[in-house]
Design an enzyme around this catalytic site. Structure first.
Site, PDB file in Angstrom:
ATOM      1  N   LEU A 192     -17.066  23.686 -22.768  1.00  0.00           N
ATOM      2  CA  LEU A 192     -18.435  24.607 -22.579  1.00  0.00           C
ATOM      3  C   LEU A 192     -19.150  24.272 -21.300  1.00  0.00           C
ATOM      4  CD1 LEU A 192     -19.629  24.651 -26.258  1.00  0.00           C
ATOM      5  CD2 LEU A 192     -18.350  26.494 -24.890  1.00  0.00           C
ATOM      6  N   GLY A 193     -18.253  23.853 -20.050  1.00  0.00           N
ATOM      7  CA  GLY A 193     -18.921  23.307 -18.882  1.00  0.00           C
ATOM      8  C   GLY A 193     -19.435  24.566 -18.171  1.00  0.00           C
TER       9      GLY A 193
ATOM     10  N   LYS B 123      -3.393  34.130  -9.487  1.00  0.00           N
ATOM     11  CA  LYS B 123      -4.760  33.368  -9.251  1.00  0.00           C
ATOM     12  C   LYS B 123      -4.281  32.118  -8.211  1.00  0.00           C
ATOM     13  CE  LYS B 123      -8.828  31.971  -9.729  1.00  0.00           C
ATOM     14  NZ  LYS B 123      -9.000  30.378  -9.631  1.00  0.00           N
TER      15      LYS B 123
ATOM     16  N   SER C 284     -11.413  34.194 -11.868  1.00  0.00           N
ATOM     17  CA  SER C 284     -12.312  34.080 -10.701  1.00  0.00           C
ATOM     18  C   SER C 284     -13.726  34.770 -10.887  1.00  0.00           C
ATOM     19  CB  SER C 284     -11.697  34.460  -9.456  1.00  0.00           C
ATOM     20  OG  SER C 284     -12.378  34.495  -8.401  1.00  0.00           O
TER      21      SER C 284
ATOM     22  N   GLY D 126     -16.669  32.275 -10.820  1.00  0.00           N
ATOM     23  CA  GLY D 126     -17.538  30.849 -10.572  1.00  0.00           C
ATOM     24  C   GLY D 126     -18.900  31.211 -11.445  1.00  0.00           C
TER      25      GLY D 126
ATOM     26  N   HIS E  33      -4.376  34.046  -5.139  1.00  0.00           N
ATOM     27  CA  HIS E  33      -5.743  34.509  -4.824  1.00  0.00           C
ATOM     28  C   HIS E  33      -6.515  33.373  -4.167  1.00  0.00           C
ATOM     29  CE1 HIS E  33      -9.957  34.174  -6.328  1.00  0.00           C
ATOM     30  NE2 HIS E  33     -10.028  35.538  -6.018  1.00  0.00           N
TER      31      HIS E  33
ATOM     32  N   GLU F  96      -8.273  32.900  -0.484  1.00  0.00           N
ATOM     33  CA  GLU F  96      -9.472  32.435  -0.234  1.00  0.00           C
ATOM     34  C   GLU F  96      -9.805  31.526   0.952  1.00  0.00           C
ATOM     35  OE1 GLU F  96     -12.295  29.720  -3.101  1.00  0.00           O
ATOM     36  OE2 GLU F  96     -11.683  31.771  -4.016  1.00  0.00           O
ATOM     37  N   TYR F  97      -8.883  30.527   0.963  1.00  0.00           N
ATOM     38  CA  TYR F  97      -9.158  29.313   1.682  1.00  0.00           C
ATOM     39  C   TYR F  97      -9.074  29.882   2.987  1.00  0.00           C
ATOM     40  CZ  TYR F  97      -7.884  25.505  -1.522  1.00  0.00           C
ATOM     41  OH  TYR F  97      -7.886  24.702  -2.724  1.00  0.00           O
TER      42      TYR F  97
ATOM     43  N   THR G 132     -18.692  16.235 -24.798  1.00  0.00           N
ATOM     44  CA  THR G 132     -19.669  15.609 -25.270  1.00  0.00           C
ATOM     45  C   THR G 132     -20.597  16.443 -26.266  1.00  0.00           C
ATOM     46  OG1 THR G 132     -21.230  16.464 -23.357  1.00  0.00           O
ATOM     47  CG2 THR G 132     -19.535  14.493 -23.038  1.00  0.00           C
TER      48      THR G 132
ATOM     49  N   GLY H 233     -16.961  27.817 -18.824  1.00  0.00           N
ATOM     50  CA  GLY H 233     -16.774  27.732 -20.201  1.00  0.00           C
ATOM     51  C   GLY H 233     -17.918  28.332 -20.764  1.00  0.00           C
TER      52      GLY H 233
END
Length: 307
Positions: free
Chosen positions: A8-9, A172, A120, A122, A175, A179-180, A32, A12
């Site tokens: 759940l960061g 991905k 993708s 972010g 992809h 992107e780089y 945590t 997530g």
């Protein structure tokens, strides 16, 4: 629909919240207790173990894993699999190497399904939606359709079933390699303009101008324009660029398939260069140039020649 979310960061947690907004029920756990508590405050059904998460989901279950690629993903699948029943689905939404995904699917206990989702979007995905590149068998992918429709920018846009196991993570990976290259080209172009001091160019104005009607307009340019508008002359930013590993895998794949990919390859190498604060290669080049041509070498203050 009910969905379990392990991890759940930033990604997530935001994905879980977007699902909540669409009316789905998310049962979530994380490494945590603090993260679980924070997620519960946002409306997620917070639990403190994988066992409890599985117990709280109605059958057939769907559990989305958002943990680091590699060994952590292997360990989580190994922990989760024995707790699941026939027909349950494990979704790997992390940046896994596609060959690992193919292996995991073949090793999974009969009756369980693995779906790989290249994700993708972010930190902007919560509001804008996520681009989802999906791999796996047709039946479990179709069963998860309501989840994909809720996470994507639109019900019929921004997500697609790419092919069998590994296809989602493979797409991905490519992809991210693209992107780089795009990021590198933008950074180099703006660096050239920044160096042309006599023209007194306002890079923020240029970026904003290009965002509208230009052939190079893109979300990356939007982010660059926003960053320049709020920057500190970049003096507060260290020239250290990380990579998720997918650019490396893309370059490896290109070599294995005999496909020339110079832009992606060079953009990866430039990221590696950014992390060397005392670049040994450049020091050797300067020393050799001095040896054969007598060209002056710049030295650090404490190491002046003949000091």
């Amino acid at each position: 629909m009910h969905l379990g979310m392990i991890g759940l960061g930033r990604m997530g947690g935001n994905m879980a919240e977007r699902l909540l907004r669409a009316g789905h029920v998310v049962v979530g756990t994380s490494r945590t207790a603090k993260t679980v508590d924070e997620a519960a405050a946002r409306g997620i059904v917070g639990v403190y173990s994988v066992e409890e998460l599985v117990a709280r989901l109605p059958a057939p279950r769907a559990v989305w894993i958002m943990v680091p690629a590699g060994a952590p993903t292997d360990a989580m699948i190994q922990q989760l699999s024995p707790l699941l029943d026939e027909g349950d689905i494990i979704i790997d939404g992390g940046n896994s190497y596609y060959k690992d995904t193919v292996r995991r699917a073949s090793e999974l206990r009969s009756g369980l399904h693995l779906v790989d989702v290249g994700t993708s979007g972010g930190i902007w995905g919560l509001e804008e939606g996520y681009s989802l590149m999906i791999g796996g068998d047709d039946e479990p992918v179709e069963r998860l359709r309501p989840i994909f429709e809720a996470l994507a920018p639109g019900v019929a846009t921004g997500w697609a079933h790419m092919g069998p196991h590994g296809a989602g993570h493979f797409v991905k990976m490519i992809h991210n390699g693209i992107e780089y290259g795009m990021m590198q080209a933008m950074a180099e172009g703006f660096a050239i303009m920044e160096k042309r001091q006599d023209l007194k160019l306002d890079l923020s104005v240029i970026a904003e101008t290009w965002r509208h009607g230009s052939v190079v307009r893109s979300w990356l340019l939007d982010l660059l324009a926003d960053g320049l508008d709020h920057d500190c002359g970049l003096e507060c930013v260290l020239p250290w660029v990380e990579d998720s590993g997918e650019g490396r895998w893309t370059v490896t794949e290109a070599i294995e398939l005999d496909v020339p990919a110079p832009v992606i390859t060079l953009s990866l190498i430039n990221r590696l260069r950014s992390r060397d604060e005392r670049d040994y290669t450049d020091r050797l080049l300067a020393m050799m140039r001095n040896q054969f041509g007598g060209h002056a070498m710049r030295t650090e203050p404490d190491h002046e020649p003949n000091a």
